[in-house]
Scaffold this motif. Structure first.
Motif, PDB file in Angstrom:
ATOM      1  N   GLU A 133       0.806  -1.224   0.000  1.00  0.00           N
ATOM      2  CA  GLU A 133       0.000   0.000   0.000  1.00  0.00           C
ATOM      3  C   GLU A 133       0.835   1.269   0.000  1.00  0.00           C
ATOM      4  O   GLU A 133       0.294   2.371   0.019  1.00  0.00           O
ATOM      5  CB  GLU A 133      -0.922   0.003   1.226  1.00  0.00           C
ATOM      6  CG  GLU A 133      -1.940  -1.112   1.206  1.00  0.00           C
ATOM      7  CD  GLU A 133      -2.816  -1.136   2.439  1.00  0.00           C
ATOM      8  OE1 GLU A 133      -2.864  -0.125   3.169  1.00  0.00           O
ATOM      9  OE2 GLU A 133      -3.452  -2.166   2.668  1.00  0.00           O
ATOM     10  N   LEU A 134       2.143   1.115  -0.029  1.00  0.00           N
ATOM     11  CA  LEU A 134       3.033   2.278   0.040  1.00  0.00           C
ATOM     12  C   LEU A 134       3.232   2.935  -1.318  1.00  0.00           C
ATOM     13  O   LEU A 134       3.472   2.250  -2.312  1.00  0.00           O
ATOM     14  CB  LEU A 134       4.410   1.860   0.558  1.00  0.00           C
ATOM     15  CG  LEU A 134       4.519   1.517   2.015  1.00  0.00           C
ATOM     16  CD1 LEU A 134       5.875   0.882   2.298  1.00  0.00           C
ATOM     17  CD2 LEU A 134       4.326   2.742   2.877  1.00  0.00           C
ATOM     18  N   PRO A 135       3.193   4.267  -1.348  1.00  0.00           N
ATOM     19  CA  PRO A 135       3.573   4.951  -2.588  1.00  0.00           C
ATOM     20  C   PRO A 135       5.080   4.820  -2.808  1.00  0.00           C
ATOM     21  O   PRO A 135       5.855   4.795  -1.851  1.00  0.00           O
ATOM     22  CB  PRO A 135       3.169   6.404  -2.351  1.00  0.00           C
ATOM     23  CG  PRO A 135       2.783   6.531  -0.933  1.00  0.00           C
ATOM     24  CD  PRO A 135       2.710   5.164  -0.331  1.00  0.00           C
TER      25      PRO A 135
ATOM     26  N   ASN B   9       7.279   6.859  -3.769  1.00  0.00           N
ATOM     27  CA  ASN B   9       8.128   7.971  -3.319  1.00  0.00           C
ATOM     28  C   ASN B   9       8.539   7.819  -1.852  1.00  0.00           C
ATOM     29  O   ASN B   9       9.627   8.247  -1.467  1.00  0.00           O
ATOM     30  CB  ASN B   9       7.459   9.322  -3.562  1.00  0.00           C
ATOM     31  CG  ASN B   9       6.226   9.539  -2.703  1.00  0.00           C
ATOM     32  OD1 ASN B   9       5.452   8.614  -2.453  1.00  0.00           O
ATOM     33  ND2 ASN B   9       6.024  10.765  -2.274  1.00  0.00           N
ATOM     34  N   LEU B  10       7.716   7.198  -1.015  1.00  0.00           N
ATOM     35  CA  LEU B  10       8.096   6.969   0.380  1.00  0.00           C
ATOM     36  C   LEU B  10       9.215   5.933   0.485  1.00  0.00           C
ATOM     37  O   LEU B  10      10.134   6.083   1.284  1.00  0.00           O
ATOM     38  CB  LEU B  10       6.894   6.520   1.209  1.00  0.00           C
ATOM     39  CG  LEU B  10       5.825   7.570   1.488  1.00  0.00           C
ATOM     40  CD1 LEU B  10       4.700   6.968   2.316  1.00  0.00           C
ATOM     41  CD2 LEU B  10       6.418   8.772   2.198  1.00  0.00           C
ATOM     42  N   ILE B  11       9.121   4.901  -0.323  1.00  0.00           N
ATOM     43  CA  ILE B  11      10.176   3.875  -0.334  1.00  0.00           C
ATOM     44  C   ILE B  11      11.477   4.484  -0.848  1.00  0.00           C
ATOM     45  O   ILE B  11      12.545   4.252  -0.281  1.00  0.00           O
ATOM     46  CB  ILE B  11       9.756   2.665  -1.193  1.00  0.00           C
ATOM     47  CG1 ILE B  11       8.515   1.997  -0.587  1.00  0.00           C
ATOM     48  CG2 ILE B  11      10.903   1.667  -1.333  1.00  0.00           C
ATOM     49  CD1 ILE B  11       7.888   0.946  -1.461  1.00  0.00           C
ATOM     50  N   GLU B  12      11.375   5.285  -1.885  1.00  0.00           N
ATOM     51  CA  GLU B  12      12.560   5.927  -2.460  1.00  0.00           C
ATOM     52  C   GLU B  12      13.227   6.857  -1.448  1.00  0.00           C
ATOM     53  O   GLU B  12      14.458   6.894  -1.330  1.00  0.00           O
ATOM     54  CB  GLU B  12      12.167   6.712  -3.712  1.00  0.00           C
ATOM     55  CG  GLU B  12      13.332   7.208  -4.516  1.00  0.00           C
ATOM     56  CD  GLU B  12      12.879   7.838  -5.821  1.00  0.00           C
ATOM     57  OE1 GLU B  12      13.397   8.931  -6.127  1.00  0.00           O
ATOM     58  OE2 GLU B  12      12.029   7.252  -6.503  1.00  0.00           O
ATOM     59  N   ARG B  13      12.428   7.588  -0.682  1.00  0.00           N
ATOM     60  CA  ARG B  13      12.966   8.495   0.344  1.00  0.00           C
ATOM     61  C   ARG B  13      13.751   7.704   1.393  1.00  0.00           C
ATOM     62  O   ARG B  13      14.843   8.090   1.789  1.00  0.00           O
ATOM     63  CB  ARG B  13      11.828   9.264   1.000  1.00  0.00           C
ATOM     64  CG  ARG B  13      12.310  10.315   1.966  1.00  0.00           C
ATOM     65  CD  ARG B  13      11.179  11.082   2.606  1.00  0.00           C
ATOM     66  NE  ARG B  13      10.236  11.551   1.615  1.00  0.00           N
ATOM     67  CZ  ARG B  13       8.951  11.775   1.875  1.00  0.00           C
ATOM     68  NH1 ARG B  13       8.463  11.574   3.070  1.00  0.00           N
ATOM     69  NH2 ARG B  13       8.142  12.207   0.932  1.00  0.00           N
ATOM     70  N   GLU B  14      13.196   6.571   1.820  1.00  0.00           N
ATOM     71  CA  GLU B  14      13.881   5.735   2.812  1.00  0.00           C
ATOM     72  C   GLU B  14      15.139   5.097   2.219  1.00  0.00           C
ATOM     73  O   GLU B  14      16.142   4.946   2.902  1.00  0.00           O
ATOM     74  CB  GLU B  14      12.951   4.663   3.364  1.00  0.00           C
ATOM     75  CG  GLU B  14      11.816   5.187   4.202  1.00  0.00           C
ATOM     76  CD  GLU B  14      12.263   5.963   5.435  1.00  0.00           C
ATOM     77  OE1 GLU B  14      13.381   5.723   5.955  1.00  0.00           O
ATOM     78  OE2 GLU B  14      11.492   6.815   5.893  1.00  0.00           O
TER      79      GLU B  14
END
Length: 127
Positions: free
Chosen positions: A66-68, A70-75
């Motif tokens: 359910e994660l976008p 861009n949040l994974i990329e930021r992490e």
């Protein structure tokens, strides 16, 4: 004679204090807490992208699916530039740049009690 950053003679007590300061600094970050918790549950090297997704999911309290992106990329970026260097500094992780994988080292055993305490307290506060 070895001295600390203040010019005082280095003692075992000073060295232990500095090591504890580094441990507490490492565990002060939720991202590093989540990364270490995830890595110690894996029996093999894990791709950095998987660790980043796990951190983002934990922070958002949701499933990875359910994660976008861009949040994974930021992490992912934070892992590479901020968190991995700190974890490597204390030899808690082994990073294979050529394969983009990381895994725990046996040194993580020295902080497991601290990590467990933090994670248990967090789970209780969420209940």
């Amino acid at each position: 004679m070895v001295t600390d950053s203040y010019g005082n003679p280095e003692t075992d007590e000073n060295a232990q204090e500095q090591y504890l300061d580094l441990i507490f600094d490492v565990l002060a970050s939720k991202s590093r807490q989540y990364a270490l918790a995830y890595l110690r549950s894996c029996s093999h090297p894990v791709e950095i992208a998987d660790v980043a997704a796990e951190i983002a999911a934990q922070k958002q309290q949701t499933s990875r699916s359910e994660l976008p992106e861009n949040l994974i990329e930021r992490e992912y970026i934070a892992l590479l530039h901020k968190h991995l260097p700190k974890l490597k500094q204390l030899n808690f992780v082994y990073y294979r740049r050529d394969q983009s994988t990381i895994s725990c080292t046996t040194a993580i055993q020295s902080i497991e009690p601290f990590l467990e305490l933090i994670l248990t307290k967090e789970q209780k506060s969420e209940s």
